[in-house]
Write a protein that holds these residues in place. Structure first.
Motif, PDB file in Angstrom:
ATOM      1  N   UNK A 105      33.426  41.724  -5.367  1.00  0.00           N
ATOM      2  CA  UNK A 105      33.876  42.461  -4.176  1.00  0.00           C
ATOM      3  C   UNK A 105      32.678  42.874  -3.319  1.00  0.00           C
ATOM      4  N   UNK A 106      31.655  43.365  -3.986  1.00  0.00           N
ATOM      5  CA  UNK A 106      30.466  43.830  -3.264  1.00  0.00           C
ATOM      6  C   UNK A 106      29.830  42.693  -2.462  1.00  0.00           C
ATOM      7  N   UNK A 110      31.390  40.129  -1.261  1.00  0.00           N
ATOM      8  CA  UNK A 110      32.270  39.839  -0.120  1.00  0.00           C
ATOM      9  C   UNK A 110      31.960  40.806   1.036  1.00  0.00           C
ATOM     10  N   UNK A 111      31.887  42.087   0.717  1.00  0.00           N
ATOM     11  CA  UNK A 111      31.591  43.068   1.768  1.00  0.00           C
ATOM     12  C   UNK A 111      30.207  42.810   2.381  1.00  0.00           C
ATOM     13  N   UNK A 135      30.156  40.129   5.075  1.00  0.00           N
ATOM     14  CA  UNK A 135      30.552  40.592   6.413  1.00  0.00           C
ATOM     15  C   UNK A 135      29.439  41.418   7.061  1.00  0.00           C
ATOM     16  N   UNK A 189      36.695  35.706   7.864  1.00  0.00           N
ATOM     17  CA  UNK A 189      37.887  36.344   7.298  1.00  0.00           C
ATOM     18  C   UNK A 189      38.987  35.313   7.076  1.00  0.00           C
ATOM     19  N   UNK A 207      40.669  34.231   3.493  1.00  0.00           N
ATOM     20  CA  UNK A 207      42.111  34.243   3.239  1.00  0.00           C
ATOM     21  C   UNK A 207      42.584  32.878   2.739  1.00  0.00           C
ATOM     22  N   UNK A 250      42.614  47.482   2.630  1.00  0.00           N
ATOM     23  CA  UNK A 250      41.401  47.662   1.839  1.00  0.00           C
ATOM     24  C   UNK A 250      41.652  48.672   0.719  1.00  0.00           C
ATOM     25  N   UNK A 298      41.279  42.216   1.084  1.00  0.00           N
ATOM     26  CA  UNK A 298      39.979  42.578   1.661  1.00  0.00           C
ATOM     27  C   UNK A 298      39.698  41.713   2.897  1.00  0.00           C
ATOM     28  N   UNK A 324      41.824  40.178   4.719  1.00  0.00           N
ATOM     29  CA  UNK A 324      42.799  40.481   5.767  1.00  0.00           C
ATOM     30  C   UNK A 324      42.452  41.787   6.480  1.00  0.00           C
ATOM     31  N   UNK A 366      32.960  49.379   2.129  1.00  0.00           N
ATOM     32  CA  UNK A 366      33.322  48.528   0.997  1.00  0.00           C
ATOM     33  C   UNK A 366      32.189  48.427  -0.007  1.00  0.00           C
TER      34      UNK A 366
END
Lengths: 339, 339
Positions: free
Chosen positions: A121-122, A124-125, A128, A151, A155, B84, B124, B126, B154
């Motif tokens: 998750x980290x 992914x953030x 961005x 994004x 998805x 989120x 996330x 989305x 995040x």
């Protein structure tokens, strides 16, 4: 079936990894994810370094340069592409219960599933965040478009992953859904990698869309190549056990093609192997033999070449340059270096 | 210790959920995540609907309106905040092996861990897509700033989650790291929720930063409140078993405060309960008794009130309006509705 020369990373890609761009990417990864006592950075570093061939961020840099942009300006976004790619690997290794990655214990094995989820998750953030970082030099409109591209790809990736899970062990539905599945699962990130590079490099929407299509076709070709590697390359070359795809019951293209043309007896046996979920070396050899018998590898390779050629065609509107040569070279590498 | 009136969602928040903004958010969630045969949408819908009190997206709408923006224009971004939030819940339920969420089987229980990972990731991505969607009406610079705010939150969330995992069962280190842990774990998303609303509502950076601080303090207060609920509310009110925090060995504020002031014998027993990881009803009652004895609940509540008051103070530069009243009301709700 000739497998000579079908190695994981033939010379062109090795040379590319050793190029100036490759050195730049690796140095920046080392700088941003240093050795430390911080647990989050330690796990992320383990996942990111030593780096693979950095094919995706390399494509971002060259897509930016191919449209007249500055590779050093888009460097953070290129790293972001690697973060997103590695995040999916970390989460996939939980989903597939794969224990090896790049010849080492996979992140969930080395650090446990909970931390692997969080570190994925980290990353992914951070992907961005890395795109926004380019906003220091790129117009905000291009940054927003690049965020949208990433994004959307993310998805698609998830949708592809879920579709793959649904198709596990199902060679009947697999044939119908395979093209869409790999377009989502692998094509989408390659698409975004090139799209983001082109957008942040200053391409107009039409030119950027062409590079996005180049990336998507190349990604599809790359996935078919990866499917083939399970049967024609050694575990040392792929960095994962030869039985991985079979154990996961994953309907790869060679299997689907073989299933389509095999005798009824062979079809039943192939389904049985997939459903066992614990393929031994004997199973792998039997499957490899079946694939050779029905020319499934040759047919899969033909589809791979077709997508690589469609990728190449998308490069024609670009002004010739060393970066366009590299993008073309990646497509050629796929079509020429596999037997 | 008076627990009368300490319910999960007292009237103010219930009224807020029934407000026009609440109806707007729920209707849009229903429209975007319809009943379908698509597996990805089905799981996401299960995670998102029926919606909770939608406190976070509600704050985004009111933060936007409080700075003169249009709530309907930022609606997609507000939904993104809920995506989120729910993504972190889905992943947390895997990490904590919690089986109940909002009184129903948690997503990993209902659909399996692999799909839960993928759907969390999808939400996330989305969330970021939803912010870009507001770019149709907001200047791209504000969109990029909002993306940066969300990405940072995040990253903080993940760091907070990992820190919490490291502190499990450790009441000694817990006291030192607790404030930072909840700032990251819960404060960060509340901060982003308000920051994104203010930015997309057109606030200048200074005003937006003030609303971000409001959100962070409110989030910290909210987490302390959540910590307290494990001991002073029923499972019907919280939607999760009373033993959840104890079973996870999580160092919540009341426990840390009790540990700090308890007798040596009680400290040893408290550590033992945390390390057992299988607390029974007797354990919960014993811990609740200890907390009352050393006034840990009162002290935790004092810290909660302090953060809620600091949140309130950040609202003073805003021109009075119904939306500012709602933001103030949320802070007041925390300070007045718990005994």
């Amino acid at each position: 079936m000739t497998v000579t020369g079908f190695t994981r990373y033939p010379p062109f890609i090795d040379d590319l990894a050793r190029s100036e761009s490759g050195r730049l990417l690796r140095a920046e990864l080392e700088r941003r994810w240093p050795e430390t006592t911080d647990q989050l950075v330690t796990i992320a570093r383990y996942a990111l370094l030593p780096a693979g061939k950095l094919l995706r961020p390399m494509m971002t840099l060259h897509a930016a340069e191919a449209v007249g942009g500055s590779p050093s300006a888009v460097l953070p976004a290129a790293l972001g592409m690697e973060y997103l790619h590695v995040a999916t690997l970390v989460h996939d290794d939980i989903i597939d219960a794969d224990t090896l990655r790049r010849g080492r214990p996979a992140v969930p094995v080395a650090f446990g599933i909970p931390d692997a989820i969080v570190v994925g998750d980290h990353l992914i953030f951070t992907a961005f965040q890395s795109i926004v970082e380019v906003g220091a030099t790129a117009p905000p409109g291009q940054v927003a478009a690049a965020v949208a591209a990433l994004a959307e790809a993310g998805r698609d990736l998830c949708r592809g992953q879920l579709l793959e899970t649904q198709l596990v062990g199902d060679l009947d539905a697999g044939a119908q859904w395979y093209p869409e599945m790999i377009r989502l699962k692998t094509g989408a990130l390659f698409r975004a990698v090139c799209h983001v590079g082109a957008l942040l490099g200053g391409a107009d929407p039409q030119l950027a869309a062409g590079l996005a299509r180049y990336g998507e076709h190349l990604g599809i070709a790359f996935q078919i190549r990866d499917d083939l590697l399970s049967y024609v390359a050694t575990p040392e070359q792929t960095g994962k056990p030869a039985t991985s795809d079979l154990n996961n019951g994953r309907p790869t293209l060679p299997l689907l093609l073989a299933y389509d043309t095999a005798t009824d007896t062979a079809r039943v046996e192939l389904m049985a192997v997939l459903h066992r979920r614990g393929a031994g070396p004997g199973d792998v050899e039997w499957v490899a033999g079946l694939l050779a018998e029905v020319d499934a590898v040759r047919d899969a390779r033909r589809q791979m070449v077709e997508h690589a050629e469609r990728a190449l065609a998308e490069l024609s509107p670009l002004t010739p340059s060393p970066s366009v040569d590299v993008l073309a070279g990646i497509a050629h590498w796929m079509t020429s270096e596999t037997a």
